[in-house]
Motif scaffolding. Structure first.
Motif, PDB file in Angstrom:
ATOM      1  N   LYS A   1     -16.443  -8.356   6.421  1.00 42.22           N
ATOM      2  CA  LYS A   1     -15.804  -7.101   6.023  1.00 42.22           C
ATOM      3  C   LYS A   1     -14.524  -7.421   5.264  1.00 42.22           C
ATOM      4  O   LYS A   1     -13.771  -8.316   5.669  1.00 42.22           O
ATOM      5  N   TYR A   2     -14.294  -6.695   4.195  1.00 46.11           N
ATOM      6  CA  TYR A   2     -13.077  -6.923   3.419  1.00 46.11           C
ATOM      7  C   TYR A   2     -12.706  -5.647   2.691  1.00 46.11           C
ATOM      8  O   TYR A   2     -13.530  -4.756   2.473  1.00 46.11           O
ATOM      9  N   GLU A   3     -11.433  -5.571   2.295  1.00 47.19           N
ATOM     10  CA  GLU A   3     -10.918  -4.407   1.587  1.00 47.19           C
ATOM     11  C   GLU A   3     -11.464  -4.366   0.164  1.00 47.19           C
ATOM     12  O   GLU A   3     -11.507  -5.389  -0.522  1.00 47.19           O
ATOM     13  N   LYS A   4     -11.873  -3.180  -0.281  1.00 48.44           N
ATOM     14  CA  LYS A   4     -12.413  -3.023  -1.639  1.00 48.44           C
ATOM     15  C   LYS A   4     -11.264  -2.741  -2.623  1.00 48.44           C
ATOM     16  O   LYS A   4     -11.216  -1.715  -3.302  1.00 48.44           O
ATOM     17  N   THR A   5     -10.350  -3.685  -2.647  1.00 52.38           N
ATOM     18  CA  THR A   5      -9.198  -3.541  -3.535  1.00 52.38           C
ATOM     19  C   THR A   5      -8.684  -4.927  -3.889  1.00 52.38           C
ATOM     20  O   THR A   5      -9.051  -5.915  -3.236  1.00 52.38           O
ATOM     21  N   ALA A   6      -7.836  -4.981  -4.918  1.00 54.26           N
ATOM     22  CA  ALA A   6      -7.282  -6.259  -5.355  1.00 54.26           C
ATOM     23  C   ALA A   6      -5.767  -6.123  -5.464  1.00 54.26           C
ATOM     24  O   ALA A   6      -5.258  -5.496  -6.391  1.00 54.26           O
ATOM     25  N   SER A   7      -5.056  -6.707  -4.498  1.00 58.56           N
ATOM     26  CA  SER A   7      -3.600  -6.620  -4.499  1.00 58.56           C
ATOM     27  C   SER A   7      -2.955  -7.833  -5.144  1.00 58.56           C
ATOM     28  O   SER A   7      -1.845  -7.758  -5.660  1.00 58.56           O
ATOM     29  N   ASN A   8      -3.667  -8.960  -5.152  1.00 62.81           N
ATOM     30  CA  ASN A   8      -3.120 -10.195  -5.705  1.00 62.81           C
ATOM     31  C   ASN A   8      -3.231 -10.183  -7.228  1.00 62.81           C
ATOM     32  O   ASN A   8      -4.275  -9.810  -7.777  1.00 62.81           O
ATOM     33  N   PRO A   9      -2.188 -10.607  -7.970  1.00 65.51           N
ATOM     34  CA  PRO A   9      -2.258 -10.601  -9.440  1.00 65.51           C
ATOM     35  C   PRO A   9      -3.366 -11.489  -9.998  1.00 65.51           C
ATOM     36  O   PRO A   9      -3.950 -11.180 -11.041  1.00 65.51           O
ATOM     37  N   VAL A  10      -3.681 -12.601  -9.318  1.00 65.02           N
ATOM     38  CA  VAL A  10      -4.765 -13.470  -9.782  1.00 65.02           C
ATOM     39  C   VAL A  10      -6.103 -12.750  -9.665  1.00 65.02           C
ATOM     40  O   VAL A  10      -6.969 -12.861 -10.545  1.00 65.02           O
ATOM     41  N   ASP A  11      -6.293 -11.991  -8.599  1.00 70.76           N
ATOM     42  CA  ASP A  11      -7.540 -11.228  -8.427  1.00 70.76           C
ATOM     43  C   ASP A  11      -7.648 -10.138  -9.495  1.00 70.76           C
ATOM     44  O   ASP A  11      -8.727  -9.900 -10.050  1.00 70.76           O
ATOM     45  N   ARG A  12      -6.503  -9.483  -9.760  1.00 73.36           N
ATOM     46  CA  ARG A  12      -6.532  -8.441 -10.799  1.00 73.36           C
ATOM     47  C   ARG A  12      -6.790  -9.066 -12.164  1.00 73.36           C
ATOM     48  O   ARG A  12      -7.470  -8.474 -13.008  1.00 73.36           O
ATOM     49  N   TRP A  13      -6.284 -10.263 -12.370  1.00 68.74           N
ATOM     50  CA  TRP A  13      -6.511 -10.967 -13.643  1.00 68.74           C
ATOM     51  C   TRP A  13      -7.999 -11.241 -13.864  1.00 68.74           C
ATOM     52  O   TRP A  13      -8.531 -10.929 -14.929  1.00 68.74           O
ATOM     53  N   ILE A  14      -8.691 -11.793 -12.856  1.00 67.19           N
ATOM     54  CA  ILE A  14     -10.104 -12.134 -13.050  1.00 67.19           C
ATOM     55  C   ILE A  14     -10.946 -10.877 -13.189  1.00 67.19           C
ATOM     56  O   ILE A  14     -11.929 -10.850 -13.945  1.00 67.19           O
ATOM     57  N   LEU A  15     -10.562  -9.799 -12.510  1.00 66.86           N
ATOM     58  CA  LEU A  15     -11.281  -8.539 -12.690  1.00 66.86           C
ATOM     59  C   LEU A  15     -11.109  -8.015 -14.113  1.00 66.86           C
ATOM     60  O   LEU A  15     -12.060  -7.544 -14.740  1.00 66.86           O
ATOM     61  N   GLY A  16      -9.888  -8.107 -14.608  1.00 64.23           N
ATOM     62  CA  GLY A  16      -9.645  -7.665 -15.980  1.00 64.23           C
ATOM     63  C   GLY A  16     -10.407  -8.486 -16.994  1.00 64.23           C
ATOM     64  O   GLY A  16     -10.991  -7.949 -17.946  1.00 64.23           O
ATOM     65  N   LYS A  17     -10.428  -9.803 -16.790  1.00 61.52           N
ATOM     66  CA  LYS A  17     -11.167 -10.682 -17.715  1.00 61.52           C
ATOM     67  C   LYS A  17     -12.667 -10.412 -17.644  1.00 61.52           C
ATOM     68  O   LYS A  17     -13.370 -10.477 -18.655  1.00 61.52           O
ATOM     69  N   ALA A  18     -13.150 -10.106 -16.445  1.00 64.68           N
ATOM     70  CA  ALA A  18     -14.573  -9.780 -16.295  1.00 64.68           C
ATOM     71  C   ALA A  18     -14.915  -8.505 -17.050  1.00 64.68           C
ATOM     72  O   ALA A  18     -15.967  -8.416 -17.717  1.00 64.68           O
ATOM     73  N   GLY A  19     -14.049  -7.519 -16.959  1.00 63.03           N
ATOM     74  CA  GLY A  19     -14.279  -6.268 -17.677  1.00 63.03           C
ATOM     75  C   GLY A  19     -14.304  -6.473 -19.175  1.00 63.03           C
ATOM     76  O   GLY A  19     -15.149  -5.912 -19.888  1.00 63.03           O
ATOM     77  N   ILE A  20     -13.378  -7.297 -19.670  1.00 64.57           N
ATOM     78  CA  ILE A  20     -13.329  -7.592 -21.111  1.00 64.57           C
ATOM     79  C   ILE A  20     -14.601  -8.312 -21.543  1.00 64.57           C
ATOM     80  O   ILE A  20     -15.202  -7.987 -22.576  1.00 64.57           O
ATOM     81  N   ALA A  21     -15.014  -9.319 -20.766  1.00 64.71           N
ATOM     82  CA  ALA A  21     -16.212 -10.090 -21.115  1.00 64.71           C
ATOM     83  C   ALA A  21     -17.457  -9.205 -21.122  1.00 64.71           C
ATOM     84  O   ALA A  21     -18.286  -9.276 -22.049  1.00 64.71           O
ATOM     85  N   ALA A  22     -17.618  -8.359 -20.103  1.00 66.11           N
ATOM     86  CA  ALA A  22     -18.794  -7.491 -20.023  1.00 66.11           C
ATOM     87  C   ALA A  22     -18.828  -6.502 -21.186  1.00 66.11           C
ATOM     88  O   ALA A  22     -19.892  -6.243 -21.769  1.00 66.11           O
ATOM     89  N   LYS A  23     -17.673  -5.948 -21.516  1.00 62.59           N
ATOM     90  CA  LYS A  23     -17.605  -4.981 -22.611  1.00 62.59           C
ATOM     91  C   LYS A  23     -17.902  -5.647 -23.948  1.00 62.59           C
ATOM     92  O   LYS A  23     -18.659  -5.113 -24.765  1.00 62.59           O
ATOM     93  N   LYS A  24     -17.300  -6.821 -24.181  1.00 60.84           N
ATOM     94  CA  LYS A  24     -17.520  -7.517 -25.449  1.00 60.84           C
ATOM     95  C   LYS A  24     -18.967  -7.977 -25.577  1.00 60.84           C
ATOM     96  O   LYS A  24     -19.586  -7.849 -26.648  1.00 60.84           O
TER      97      LYS A  24
END
Length: 790
Positions: free
Chosen positions: A593-616
């Protein structure tokens, strides 16, 4: 999860799962927008070859992406197994000749051969992971396809687009059938240019030719009216050497003064110009070459000789009689039959044609209505249209194929057409529904010719769409896409466009994507060249995903050199993906079980990069640029595996479950982005790790990833990129200073306020990080750093 990825066992099991579960079956009741693909039906040749594996993988990338992008994909599968290609293959495999057998026996042999070969043949496509709806299947010789092909004939006949004519036609002496212009290819051959002496009332004139065996069919000699050398001979008669015929010397602007001697012999028929001259000057027709490629009685003592043997013998005789002035070895291009490579002859024969030379302007406009990918391939279509010289010959003098739906009245010769409700019809077994409308007779002779295979293959959109219920057909046609190789633009693409406009007044599809060839040592793979690599062997060694990954490395329209190391790269990525999956799965088991959120900046970074990659990647896929999409996905996957996983290990090992949301969200997105290219490994991991949680039967039924932008902003992404460069710089420093990557560094000083100090310390094993003046500059960051070793 298993310790090692076993692609052989997995691919066999997953392929069965897809088929049993109907994962790729077209859903006629879906409300999603339809995306219909006019799948190329491969010619039955025994087994898939490397060109198939290459081009079908590329079209399958598109089909799989479109499903994940929310379309209801209609992706049928057919086999092209009617007519001459199959007949030639059967002759070769069974060591027989069609002409030496009763018609019914040979047809039965062809059908039996197909019954035996087709299941094995289609299995190669399934093994490669081609996601067709194999229930939406057709064979171009089945009753369904025959009915549509015969309907096409009746429709075009009624529109005055089909005619029968006894006239000069292209002929293959090897296949013993008329040949259409679309079935020709150019071949460079070695020959000799021979200067032969003709007699004109005691004077000698010299005529150059590469085909002395045509001398018995010589009916005139031509020169250009501007050529003053020969004007004195106008209207005089020349004696044909060896054969003694007297032929008239005529002026005509089509003769070229600067070619050869400027004099040209006109033979019926050596080439297109001979045909034009014969018609323009009402010249007699002499047939020196038979339909079997042998010299006729006109050739005198050379009768019965094969063409090349007669050529050699006639040249020897000309030389012996002092009538051969000179010989010069040359290389020149000739038309050969693409089915067998035999040089084409022009022989007077009765053939069926589709009249279309009057439509050249329309054809060019039709080409412009289609979106070409890549766009430059349209030039091949336009060059073909501009170079058309013959109406489309559609009759073959062969046994096996789709029959013409016609008979001839025995009494008056009137053509009698089958009724549409009779189709498909076999005129050798069936009879017309009515008596002859001209004379009332009820006695008929069947047409024994068969329709050229491209006449049927040009109808694949209709053949495929009409497999579906009538209420769905309007939504499926025109289709969305025609994928195919550039070598058959003048064959399949052109004739399909033509038929669609003649029958329905519209383009058959909106887009076409054109693939290239597979080469080995710079040459197209070919059995005749002996440079074949079997895709079955490659799949045995590396797996289907690996060969698909290799196929995705080439841009549309570009040829791709086969190199085993590139396929091996695909296999390594599959193994890397499996190892990452084991790591992720192990972390998930530790933190159910884990929280469905990203509080760490590194986690937010990889999520952002994933979104960019998927969109591109989605943008590239929507433009059919799958190779660019794969490059984006590759780059992101390795960044995730080499950087992000290292960033978070220290947190996970210290009982910190905060990375779990980003870890799973991103890795699942990576699996989905790779799914069009590597369907087996992604399906296997999905079933092991994510299927139960998502509640979706297959990864290939899931949606293309779309990372919610609330998880990261530009500042997070910029900070993460900077963090990645810092860690990469320190790793390189370790390498340059011969330190193990897991060795601990005492102290690092950084002259900037960097987010994620703890992530740097944990990822690269640093005791202490200070903010202060640094000595070494990190490229692309403006940051300076000082590193103190252990």
């Amino acid at each position: 999860m298993k310790d090692r990825y076993d692609y052989k066992e997995t691919e066999q099991r997953i392929a069965k799962f897809w088929e049993d579960a109907g994962i790729y079956k077209f859903n006629g009741s879906s409300k999603k927008k339809v995306y219909a693909i006019d799948t190329p039906p491969p010619t039955v040749s025994g087994e898939m070859h490397m060109g198939h594996a290459f081009s079908y993988s590329q079209e399958d990338f598109i089909a799989r992406y479109r499903r994940m992008a929310g379309f209801n994909v209609f992706y049928p599968f057919g086999t092209d197994d009617n007519g001459l290609p199959t007949a030639r293959l059967v002759e070769k495999r069974k060591n027989v000749r069609e002409s030496d057998m009763p018609r019914s026996e040979f047809i039965k042999m062809c059908i039996s051969f197909l019954d035996e070969e087709l299941p094995k043949f289609v299995q190669d496509w399934k093994r490669l992971g081609i996601s067709c709806d194999f229930d939406a299947y057709y064979s171009t010789i089945d009753d369904h396809s025959r009915r549509i092909s015969q309907w096409s004939f009746l429709d075009l006949y009624g529109k005055d687009r089909i005619y029968r004519k006894d006239a000069p036609s292209m002929w293959c002496p090897e296949c013993k059938t008329g040949v259409a212009q679309i079935e020709l290819k150019d071949k460079e051959i070695e020959s000799t240019f021979n200067e032969i002496i003709f007699d004109v009332d005691g004077e000698k004139i010299v005529i150059g030719t590469t085909r002395p065996e045509m001398l018995p069919a010589c009916v005139a000699v031509f020169y250009n009216p501007s050529d003053g050398r020969y004007s004195k001979y106008k209207g005089k008669s020349a004696t044909v050497p060896l054969f003694g015929d007297r032929v008239t010397i005529i002026e005509d602007e089509r003769a070229k003064p600067d070619f050869g001697t400027g004099l040209v012999m006109c033979c019926t028929f050596g080439d297109q110009t001979d045909m034009e001259w014969q018609k323009a000057h009402n010249l007699p027709i002499k047939t020196a070459i038979s339909k079997t490629g042998e010299m006729t009685e006109l050739a005198g003592k050379y009768k019965g000789m094969k063409i090349k043997s007669a050529r050699k013998a006639i040249l020897e005789e000309l030389k012996a009689q002092g009538l051969l002035k000179s010989q010069k070895p040359i290389k020149h291009m000739v038309n050969v039959h693409e089915r067998c490579g035999t040089e084409i002859e022009i022989i007077k024969s009765k053939q069926w044609f589709v009249r279309y030379l009057d439509l050249k302007k329309d054809m060019l406009e039709w080409g412009n209505e289609i979106k070409w990918h890549p766009d430059y391939m349209k030039v091949r279509y336009e060059n073909w249209v501009n170079g058309l010289q013959w109406d489309w010959l559609i009759s073959n003098q062969r046994y096996f194929g789709v029959q013409f739906p016609i008979w001839y009245c025995k009494k008056c010769g009137e053509i009698v057409l089958a009724e549409e409700e009779q189709l498909p019809v076999d005129p050798l077994k069936d009879t017309p529904k009515t008596s002859c409308r001209k004379c009332g007779s009820s006695e008929f002779s069947p047409e024994t010719d068969t329709l050229n295979t491209w006449f049927t293959s040009s109808l694949t959109p209709q053949i495929a769409v009409q497999l579906m219920p009538k209420n769905l057909q309007a939504e499926l046609f025109p289709m969305s896409l025609r994928p195919q190789g550039h070598d058959i633009i003048t064959f399949w693409l052109f004739t399909t466009v033509l038929k669609s406009h003649l029958h329905f007044g519209k383009s058959p599809w909106s887009d076409t994507v054109i693939s290239g060839f597979v080469t080995l040592h710079g040459e197209k793979m070919s059995k005749s060249k002996g440079n074949i690599i079997r895709p079955q062997d490659v799949m045995d060694k590396f797996g289907a995903d690996a060969i698909r990954y290799w196929a995705g490395s080439s841009k549309l329209g570009e040829d791709l050199e086969y190199q085993e190391k590139d396929v091996a790269t695909g296999a390594r990525i599959a193994n890397k993906m499996w190892n990452v999956a084991k790591l992720v799965n192990g972390i998930n088991e530790k933190y159910p079980k884990y929280e469905k959120t990203a509080s760490n900046p590194v986690d937010r970074w990889i999520l952002g990069k994933a979104g960019i990659a998927a969109k591109k990647a989605a943008e590239y896929f929507s433009e059919y640029n799958y190779s660019a999409a794969k490059r984006i996905i590759d780059e992101f996957f390795w960044s995730f595996a080499d950087n992000y996983l290292e960033f978070i290990k220290y947190r996970v090992y210290n009982d910190d479950g905060t990375p779990l949301f980003a870890l799973n969200c991103v890795f699942l997105s990576i699996l989905k982005m790779y799914a069009p290219f590597m369907p087996y490994i992604t399906e296997e991991i999905y079933q092991e790790v994510y299927a139960a949680a998502e509640g979706i039967k297959s990864i290939h039924m899931s949606e293309w990833p779309a990372i919610n932008e609330i998880h990261a902003n530009s500042a997070d992404i910029e900070a993460g990129d900077r963090l990645q460069r810092i860690i990469a710089f320190i790793r390189q420093w370790k390498h340059d200073n011969k330190m193990a990557l897991n060795a601990e560094i005492n102290e690092v000083t950084i002259d900037a306020d960097v987010k994620g100090i703890d992530d740097i310390k944990g990822a690269i094993r640093i005791k202490r990080i200070n903010i202060g003046k640094g000595a070494m500059e990190i490229p692309e960051t403006g940051i300076k750093i000082t590193i103190a070793g252990n």
